[in-house]
Design a protein around this motif. Structure first.
Motif, mmCIF file in Angstrom:
data_model
loop_
_atom_site.group_PDB
_atom_site.id
_atom_site.type_symbol
_atom_site.label_atom_id
_atom_site.label_comp_id
_atom_site.label_asym_id
_atom_site.label_seq_id
_atom_site.Cartn_x
_atom_site.Cartn_y
_atom_site.Cartn_z
ATOM 1 N N PRO A 51 24.742 44.741 35.496
ATOM 2 C CA PRO A 51 26.002 44.159 35.013
ATOM 3 C C PRO A 51 27.220 45.046 35.242
ATOM 4 O O PRO A 51 28.347 44.583 35.088
ATOM 5 C CB PRO A 51 25.741 43.971 33.512
ATOM 6 N N TYR A 96 29.787 44.613 40.816
ATOM 7 C CA TYR A 96 30.491 43.380 41.173
ATOM 8 C C TYR A 96 29.583 42.476 41.992
ATOM 9 O O TYR A 96 28.998 42.909 42.992
ATOM 10 C CB TYR A 96 31.736 43.745 41.978
ATOM 11 N N ASN A 97 29.455 41.236 41.580
ATOM 12 C CA ASN A 97 28.638 40.261 42.305
ATOM 13 C C ASN A 97 29.166 38.859 42.015
ATOM 14 O O ASN A 97 28.904 38.289 40.962
ATOM 15 C CB ASN A 97 27.174 40.367 41.871
ATOM 16 N N PHE A 157 24.769 38.819 31.213
ATOM 17 C CA PHE A 157 25.330 38.921 32.553
ATOM 18 C C PHE A 157 24.330 39.417 33.585
ATOM 19 O O PHE A 157 24.712 39.748 34.707
ATOM 20 C CB PHE A 157 26.592 39.794 32.517
ATOM 21 N N GLY A 158 23.047 39.464 33.218
ATOM 22 C CA GLY A 158 21.985 39.701 34.187
ATOM 23 C C GLY A 158 21.840 41.131 34.660
ATOM 24 O O GLY A 158 22.389 42.073 34.073
ATOM 25 N N ASP A 159 21.102 41.271 35.731
ATOM 26 C CA ASP A 159 20.807 42.590 36.279
ATOM 27 C C ASP A 159 22.069 43.267 36.813
ATOM 28 O O ASP A 159 22.979 42.603 37.308
ATOM 29 C CB ASP A 159 19.785 42.474 37.413
ATOM 30 N N HIS A 190 28.234 36.122 42.920
ATOM 31 C CA HIS A 190 27.164 35.124 42.802
ATOM 32 C C HIS A 190 26.399 35.282 41.483
ATOM 33 O O HIS A 190 25.349 34.645 41.307
ATOM 34 C CB HIS A 190 26.189 35.267 43.978
ATOM 35 N N ARG A 191 26.920 36.071 40.605
ATOM 36 C CA ARG A 191 26.216 36.382 39.361
ATOM 37 C C ARG A 191 25.935 35.124 38.535
ATOM 38 O O ARG A 191 26.799 34.259 38.368
ATOM 39 C CB ARG A 191 27.055 37.354 38.523
ATOM 40 N N GLU A 192 24.721 35.039 38.015
ATOM 41 C CA GLU A 192 24.349 33.966 37.108
ATOM 42 C C GLU A 192 24.609 34.434 35.675
ATOM 43 O O GLU A 192 24.093 35.459 35.241
ATOM 44 C CB GLU A 192 22.863 33.616 37.267
ATOM 45 N N VAL A 193 25.415 33.694 34.955
ATOM 46 C CA VAL A 193 25.802 34.047 33.589
ATOM 47 C C VAL A 193 25.119 33.111 32.609
ATOM 48 O O VAL A 193 24.984 31.904 32.885
ATOM 49 C CB VAL A 193 27.336 33.965 33.425
ATOM 50 N N GLU A 214 34.659 37.357 38.357
ATOM 51 C CA GLU A 214 33.765 38.507 38.316
ATOM 52 C C GLU A 214 34.551 39.815 38.249
ATOM 53 O O GLU A 214 34.186 40.739 37.515
ATOM 54 C CB GLU A 214 32.839 38.489 39.539
ATOM 55 N N ARG A 273 29.562 43.787 29.932
ATOM 56 C CA ARG A 273 28.509 44.358 30.773
ATOM 57 C C ARG A 273 27.153 44.281 30.070
ATOM 58 O O ARG A 273 26.246 45.054 30.379
ATOM 59 C CB ARG A 273 28.872 45.810 31.122
#
Length: 406
Positions: free
Chosen positions: A309, A312-313, A305-307, A315-318, A258, A300
């Protein structure tokens, strides 16, 4: 001649795959990088990459992770542990430099503090070259003179003796007095074994040796410093995730992915059109024009790369099929050949901690946490203000093993 910028993820992927677009990001660094792998094109690039690819294997990487890295970490960090403090950038340079020169095939016969210090000094001089095109200074000649002088010193003291030793070992193999399996697994040995095919000049050997030392150490410490900073910030705001450092064997690696997505070593790639090219968005690029591939922007993209972007996260779902670190390790013919060595591979459903390849950066992050690394409350991290790329030049830390999070 004009520049054409590409900012979408798919547009960047399309541009990086075009054989009619040659690497141009390091044109300003030609004095040291004109003939290195990353700058070669077409058949010459394929030939050298195939030769060097013979040692970029999982078994070799795992050997470095499990054997060389722990030893290097112990040797390098011990003085900082005894002192109780240090600078993260300096520590990272020393760890990665020692590890990288071994993989590149640069011998350190003394393995002394003086010898390590000399290599570190040369490495910092070499790091001036790839940043020449990003420099905010008007007169670059003083930096170029320093680079040329450092190249000569490195060749005389380190590269040429290392090369001659390997050539002598190969002669022993050819004479039947030594087994081929006894030859070292490093880049320099691979190049010597492939010399009949590659026909490299002395200058090309020198440039390639420096390139691997630089790419493996300088760009990796950029990633390490950002990874540690982002992790410090995240754990301060999300203390519940501290438990994951112990309980989830892949959490630290995801944290590195990430951070790398947000902070690619090269925020943009640049390519020069060898003939007219049509980009994914339909732009026509005339021969000679430059294409700026904005990987920072592509990384980004909220579609993949979701909400939020830009934040930093770990746990981000890609989006499935997209790399969690985006395009930070490149794509296509010039994708980083040492990617798996630096950051490992993505965990699969059947991965186990015993055989998983984590990469050197995640493993160094883990080791620092085990040593009780913390931000120095009395120190102030500083960014390099001499170039346009965002990177840390100083990052004071302290070591408190009794308070280690792992």
């Amino acid at each position: 001649m004009s520049e054409h910028e590409v900012t979408t993820y798919d547009g960047c992927v399309h541009a990086l795959k075009q054989p009619a677009l040659r690497q141009s990001l390091y044109d300003a660094a030609a004095i040291m990088m004109s003939d290195v792998l990353v700058n070669l094109h077409g058949q010459e690039h394929r030939a050298r990459r195939l030769v060097e690819g013979t040692i970029f294997r999982k078994d070799v990487f795992l050997k470095y992770e499990k054997t060389f890295l722990p030893r290097t970490l112990d040797e390098t960090i011990r003085p900082f542990l005894e002192a109780g403090h240090g600078d993260l950038v300096d520590i990272g340079y020393r760890v990665m430099m020692n590890l990288t020169v071994d993989f590149a095939g640069i011998d350190r016969p003394e393995r002394s503090a003086e010898e390590t210090g000399e290599l570190l000094r040369l490495l910092k001089e070499f790091s001036l070259a790839p940043a020449l095109g990003q420099s905010l200074e008007d007169d670059l000649e003083p930096k170029k003179a320093r680079i040329r002088e450092a190249m000569g010193e490195f060749d005389t003291r380190f590269l040429t003796p290392s090369r001659r030793r390997r050539e002598a070992m190969l002669a022993e193999v050819e004479a039947g007095r030594m087994e081929k399996e006894e030859l070292p697994d490093d880049v320099l040995m691979a190049l010597i074994l492939g010399q009949e095919k590659l026909q490299m000049t002395d200058e090309q050997f020198l440039q390639e040796g420096i390139f691997y030392m630089l790419a493996g150490a300088h760009t990796t410490i950029h990633s390490l410093a950002h990874a540690m900073h982002e992790l410090f910030e995240w754990l301060d705001a999300n203390p519940q995730d501290i438990a994951l450092l112990k309980d989830d064997p892949y959490f630290i690696q995801r944290c590195v992915f990430e951070s790398l997505r947000l902070h690619p070593s090269s925020p943009v790639a640049k390519r020069r059109a060898l003939c007219p090219v049509t980009l994914a968005q339909g732009d026509e690029v005339p021969e000679g024009d430059e294409v700026v591939v904005n990987m920072r922007a592509a990384n980004r993209n909220p579609e993949f790369f979701g909400d939020a972007p830009d934040t930093y996260n770990p746990h981000r779902e890609v989006t499935r099929g997209k790399m969690p670190y985006g395009l930070s390790m490149g794509y296509g013919m010039h994708a980083c050949i040492g990617r798996n060595l630096a950051i490992g591979v993505e965990p699969k459903p059947n991965s186990t901690p015993e055989d998983h390849q984590y990469g050197t950066v995640p493993l160094i992050v883990e080791a620092l946490l085990k040593f009780g690394v913390q931000r120095d409350p009395e120190g102030v991290p500083k960014k390099d203000e001499t170039i346009t790329r965002i990177t840390w030049s100083e990052y004071p830390v302290v070591f408190k093993p009794d308070e280690a999070l792992i």
